[in-house]
Design a protein around this motif. Structure first.
Motif, short mmCIF file in Angstrom:
data_model
loop_
_atom_site.label_atom_id
_atom_site.label_comp_id
_atom_site.label_asym_id
_atom_site.label_seq_id
_atom_site.Cartn_x
_atom_site.Cartn_y
_atom_site.Cartn_z
N PRO A 85 1.11 -1.12 -0.70
CA PRO A 85 0.14 -0.35 -0.07
C PRO A 85 0.49 1.16 0.48
N LEU A 86 1.75 1.47 0.86
CA LEU A 86 3.06 2.60 0.53
C LEU A 86 3.62 2.50 -0.21
N ASN A 87 3.46 1.27 -0.92
CA ASN A 87 5.03 1.61 -2.28
C ASN A 87 3.89 2.18 -3.72
N ALA A 88 2.02 1.75 -3.41
CA ALA A 88 1.23 2.01 -4.28
C ALA A 88 0.91 3.53 -4.44
N LEU A 89 1.10 4.32 -3.22
CA LEU A 89 0.84 5.67 -2.77
C LEU A 89 2.25 7.15 -2.85
N GLY A 90 3.14 5.90 -3.20
CA GLY A 90 4.30 6.53 -3.54
C GLY A 90 5.22 7.61 -2.27
N LEU A 91 4.72 6.64 -0.56
CA LEU A 91 5.78 6.99 -0.21
C LEU A 91 6.28 5.92 1.14
N LEU A 92 6.87 5.00 -0.10
CA LEU A 92 8.09 4.12 0.17
C LEU A 92 9.61 4.51 0.06
N PRO A 93 9.94 5.29 1.16
CA PRO A 93 11.08 5.40 1.12
C PRO A 93 12.50 4.63 0.69
N THR A 94 13.05 5.29 -0.80
CA THR A 94 13.49 4.76 -1.18
C THR A 94 15.06 5.41 -1.30
N ARG A 95 15.60 4.14 -2.04
CA ARG A 95 17.55 5.14 -2.49
C ARG A 95 17.84 6.29 -0.67
N ASN A 96 17.65 6.29 0.11
CA ASN A 96 18.09 7.38 1.10
C ASN A 96 16.89 8.39 1.19
N PHE A 97 15.75 8.31 0.76
CA PHE A 97 14.99 9.02 0.44
C PHE A 97 14.85 9.99 -0.85
N GLN A 98 15.25 10.02 -1.19
CA GLN A 98 15.58 10.44 -2.54
C GLN A 98 14.37 10.02 -2.97
N GLY A 99 13.47 8.80 -3.16
CA GLY A 99 12.43 8.84 -3.88
C GLY A 99 10.68 8.23 -3.08
N GLY A 100 10.15 7.90 -3.69
CA GLY A 100 9.52 7.48 -3.06
C GLY A 100 8.14 5.88 -3.66
N SER A 101 8.97 5.20 -4.26
CA SER A 101 8.33 3.87 -4.96
C SER A 101 9.56 3.78 -5.07
N PHE A 102 9.60 1.77 -5.09
CA PHE A 102 10.76 0.96 -5.63
C PHE A 102 10.52 -0.05 -6.62
N GLU A 103 10.45 -0.55 -7.46
CA GLU A 103 10.09 -1.61 -8.43
C GLU A 103 9.48 -2.23 -7.91
N LYS A 104 10.66 -2.90 -7.94
CA LYS A 104 10.55 -4.28 -6.87
C LYS A 104 10.58 -4.48 -5.28
N ALA A 105 9.09 -3.62 -5.37
CA ALA A 105 8.91 -3.67 -3.44
C ALA A 105 8.24 -5.07 -3.01
N GLU A 106 6.70 -5.77 -4.74
CA GLU A 106 6.81 -6.78 -4.00
C GLU A 106 7.09 -7.76 -3.23
N GLY A 107 8.52 -8.12 -4.22
CA GLY A 107 9.53 -9.41 -3.64
C GLY A 107 9.69 -8.91 -2.14
N LEU A 108 9.33 -8.08 -1.92
CA LEU A 108 9.69 -7.68 -0.22
C LEU A 108 8.26 -7.50 0.89
N SER A 109 7.82 -7.89 -0.02
CA SER A 109 5.95 -7.28 0.39
C SER A 109 5.59 -8.33 2.13
#
Lengths: 630, 630
Positions: free
Chosen positions: B249-273
């Motif tokens: 859900p947070l990845n879908a919202l664009g609020l998953l801290p990525t690359r030391n807070f540079q980004g908000g989503s991670f294309e490989k998030a599902e593998g970590l769900s």
């Protein structure tokens, strides 16, 4: 037919004979609850600043709450709110009885009345329908005559009526509003506001039942109340002796205001006690909607002061205001004064205080027989007191001056008479002496409506830790005589707590453990939730109370009130002259420091104006343009 | 044998090997409740200002509350409190599990540990008896080895153990304290305080039952919880997927801290769900005392990152800190990082953040292969991450620098690296991006313990009115992205509310309606009263929470913290670079204004120091001599 905790709000313009009915959003009730909260919300929004309280622009608001009509003891009170002719600021008065629950049963949470009728009128509010009706034949009549004629006209003996008598019509600045002849919205001159609008009465009747969302919970609370009150000595005493049960204890404590607050005990107090009333003139008792305690009295005094039980009997405040305060020991005379006040619509506290003021002026030589039209106006002269009441109600002779209240009267009289004028913000002190309970002094000074003894649970409730005090966040006992930070904290919490009761239309006695009280804050939260289906908390309810209190403060700030208006009469900083507390006085510096502490604890600035951020915190941003708070 | 909600407080001086036991007055519990409240009370009173957190004078306090040990889901947490080596200010960390209720069953509400032992020791707390025991053979060992040896020595497999591993011994500034190998007091480096005292572990065992004053009410709440949690989709999701249920859900919202807070989503998030974890490496679940939800995971990752289920499995924070934040997509590697942290006693949030910081420095050229001892420290390099964790725990090579936390590391490194140091007050940000929920930003900035995501119910809880929000005094929905007065008001109320949960040792999930939560503030009041026999209210409890929060603030003021320490890393005022919220940023001026509003709504002055009058209102007069607040 039944309905719930959300009724309608009617706006009535008497000048244009317009009735508009609106259904406020539920969020308004969640924020303001009712009573003081709802009333001050409308008053602040609707009134232009600095209008004459007796002008058509003033509003007089009858407000119930989200729990009014739930049949549990103590929940039947309602507020009347207007700009006060006595203080020129926020005015409010509450009373119990049956009118509030009846209004709710008629489908209305509040009536907002403005304008001025050309001819005398009364309002009928019957099952959702509001009519402005002619009251020309009623004008000039006392409250009992008015009530009987309206009931006859509406052909319903159960119509509940709140009306004014001659004092309201004659714009006596402390005219009250009398409902059912002995439940009284006493303070602040709201009867004069009705008079100024040529509104003789409001008559209500409703057949809809107010249904709680959780009737089972209501039944549990009813059962709890039903069994518990009899086990509580305070409730039993209140039931047996009425509010007069505290005459003797306060006299023994040396805190019975005597001789216009010169002294603290009255050697003839016993003749005015609840015990004496019971064994002599008591003919019956009465109570409010759903209350088994029945603390109201009905008396029939013998000649020469024969009284009519329809007007009830004197309460503690009335007994002291016409008794010790004027050094009058005759319970019959005091009962007669009570009857006259209820018939004329005069506030007994202010009226007694005005007479005591006049007596002291007379004894001091500031007033003479020439001024009084021949009355020998000495302390103790019961007949003079009764004559003076009539003169006030009809503004005859010296009565015209005294009808203005002690502040204006002393301003006009001059000659140092202001030192005998026992008032705050123009409103006469109630019959509690802060020299023995400093929190009451803070209440007098900080009440938005002027000297009022029902602002905050009195100090003795906090003298030792209890379950009641615990739920308010006070853990240790607090000295009734101190004015330190602990006392101010206690006062802040107690002020919010009793302010909440004024938002919800709740009898304070029911919540004072050593008075008639058997309920605690916990029960009140349960009751609000049972009535509304909400899931509120004491935290949220106290925020609503603070919202109402701060908004009332803002109202006064907008009217031009300043820090200097939060004062006490000089006499309270001087020594008490008699009784067990003889020599007691309030330290003026300590008192000023305590006020300052209160302001800051409340999030107000040093001038006593709520800070912008406090208003934002209370969801009152919308007031910011109207008061310059920082 | 049974005992009630009032236990004893033990003071242990490791240097002098002294154990003193005291029984505080009940009024102390009424004012402070436990957890944060009790801990900060002792910390503020006992500590001289400005001591080194790693000096013997620091105290480490284990504190339960007046409801700990009552067998209801969510009530099992306890606080560890000390001056933090990471922030230099007030440090606190909470964890669930069984240790808290065990400590209570052993007869203690709190342990206050000071001094420094010459040799490594551990504390045994067994049914009212406290012993300082030799831990020399345990020094250098990981938490599992330590736990097993202590259980062997005490001949009791059910002894509950909170211990440190090498990271704590080596004074890593974000060393944590691990109880039962997978319930972790993670934040603020409190494990280093244990290390500095040469305290390897605390072992507790108690056979006394904690009895509630109103067992029937407790049973009712148990029944309510037992049936209701299964009807709540949030609780079921938490039970099924653990806290990792919010990765997607947070990845879908664009609020998953990525690359030391540079980004908000991670294309490989599902593998970590949570879903992936469940279908691949999950071997079991675990829960805290009396909780049926069992949100804790146990995993066994396959080669090359084989893990031991005794150390549990990664939670949401851990997954994101070692996953997206470092651009690592391998759940096995993340699980291994989790295991290493629990074995070494490293806070996963700060550790992941320190590694992401190092990776960004490396990619930017601020760190080179020479600095890293040959490690190719690019984002996404899982093996480098795992190696680095060991280097941190043992302070080897670049690990020694990173063991200081990103603030100190960037201060030492210079070269503009501070722009990659994502911290507040020296504590690394948790895995929530305030650019999509501004209230979390306020929480990071205003937490007394530095960037903490568990300071106040997150913004979405207030996005629309609910019964939950209603009881906190918020009537209308509030925009998650705003920073206006309504948001600040919401934050103030939410901050006091979650602060209360930290005083009582309560799991916040149980009280978030759309998370695992089925309970409301009303239930908590009932529970406190059922446990203690008090008649408290949410009003009084919120005052206790405010007391704890203001006292923690005063602690920091005394340490020299100023308004400037209430900040956010600059990156959050810049645009998010990826995900659905791409381009979102926090307006810095709005943020500063919101902080100012918060101070004033809290009764603090413009420098963020509680006003003297606020402290008096909170019964904290006694602090006044130690901080100059006005």
């Amino acid at each position: 037919m039944t309905h719930g905790y959300l009724g309608k709000v009617a706006r009535i313009d008497l000048g244009r004979r317009l009735v508009e009915v609106e259904q406020p959003d539920e969020s308004l009730y969640k924020k303001y609850l009712g009573g003081r909260g709802l009333g001050v919300y409308y008053l602040f929004r609707d009134l232009p600043p600095k209008i004459d309280p007796l002008a058509p622009e003033n509003e007089i608001i009858f407000a119930t709450s989200v729990i009014t009509g739930i049949p549990i003891a103590g929940m039947s009170r309602f507020s009347i709110i207007a700009k006060s002719p006595l203080t020129g600021g926020f005015g409010e008065a509450e009373a119990g009885g049956f009118f509030g629950s009846e209004l709710k049963a008629a489908g209305f949470d509040a009536l907002i009345i403005r304008g001025r009728s050309e001819n005398p009128v009364y309002l009928s509010v019957l099952d959702g329908s509001i009519e402005v009706r002619d009251a020309s034949p009623l004008w000039g009549k006392n409250t009992k005559e008015a009530q009987e004629e309206i009931r006859g006209e509406l052909k319903d003996r159960l119509v509940r009526i709140a009306s004014i008598g001659p004092a309201g019509e004659n714009l006596v600045r402390y005219a009250c509003i009398v409902n059912e002849l002995h439940f009284v919205h006493g303070r602040g001159g709201l009867g004069a506001v009705m008079g100024s609008k040529r509104l003789k009465a409001v008559a209500v009747r409703g057949h809809e039942k107010v249904e709680a969302k959780d009737p089972e919970k209501v039944r549990q609370l009813q059962d709890y109340m039903r069994t518990r009150w009899k086990e509580n000595p305070g409730s039993v005493s209140r039931s047996t002796l009425g509010t007069a049960d505290i005459v003797m204890p306060l006299n023994a404590l040396g805190l019975l205001p005597t001789r216009n607050f010169q002294g603290g005990s009255f050697e003839k107090a016993e003749g005015l006690s609840g015990e004496t009333m019971k064994s002599t003139i008591l003919t019956g008792t009465d109570g409010c909607y759903a209350c088994p305690i029945r603390c109201k009295r009905e008396v029939r005094a013998p000649e020469p002061y024969e009284t009519n039980p329809s007007y009830g009997g004197p309460e503690y405040e009335t007994i002291v205001a016409f008794g010790p305060l004027c050094e009058i020991a005759d319970l019959g005379a005091v009962s007669k004064a009570n009857e006259l006040c209820n018939a004329y619509s005069l506030d007994t506290i202010s009226a007694g205080s005005a007479i005591a003021f006049a007596m002291e002026c007379y004894e001091d030589g500031i007033l003479t027989k020439e001024d009084t039209g021949g009355l020998e106006l000495r302390f103790g002269n019961a007949d003079a007191m009764l004559q003076l009441l009539e003169m006030v109600a009809y503004r005859k002779g010296i009565g015209d001056l005294l009808a203005e209240g002690v502040k204006r009267a002393s301003d006009k009289l001059g000659k140092g008479s202001s030192r005998f004028a026992m008032h705050v913000k123009g409103k006469e002190l109630a019959m509690h002496d802060p020299r023995g309970k400093t929190g009451v002094g803070l209440g007098y000074a900080l009440s938005p409506s002027g000297a009022d003894h029902m602002q905050a649970a009195h100090d003795h409730a906090f003298a030792k830790p209890s379950r009641y005090v615990e739920s308010l966040g006070i853990v240790e006992g607090i000295d009734p005589l101190s004015l330190d930070a602990e006392k101010v904290r206690m006062f802040v919490y107690a002020h919010l707590w009793w302010g909440l009761l004024d938002c919800l239309g709740v009898c304070k006695f029911i919540f004072i453990p050593h008075s008639a009280g058997v309920l605690t804050p916990h029960h009140l939260v349960d009751l609000v939730n049972a009535s509304t289906g909400w899931e509120t908390s004491l935290w949220s309810l106290m925020k609503s109370s603070e919202r109402g209190l701060d908004l009332a403060r803002c109202f006064n700030v907008r009217e031009g009130f300043t820090r200097a208006d939060d004062n006490l009469p000089q006499r309270l900083f001087d020594e008490l002259k008699s009784g067990r507390q003889k020599g007691a006085k309030i330290n003026e510096q300590d008192f000023q420091r305590a006020l300052q502490l209160y302001y800051e604890m409340m999030g107000w600035n040093q001038d006593g104006v709520p800070r912008a951020t406090k208003l934002q915190e209370l969801d009152l941003e919308w007031t910011l343009q109207q008061i310059s708070s920082n």
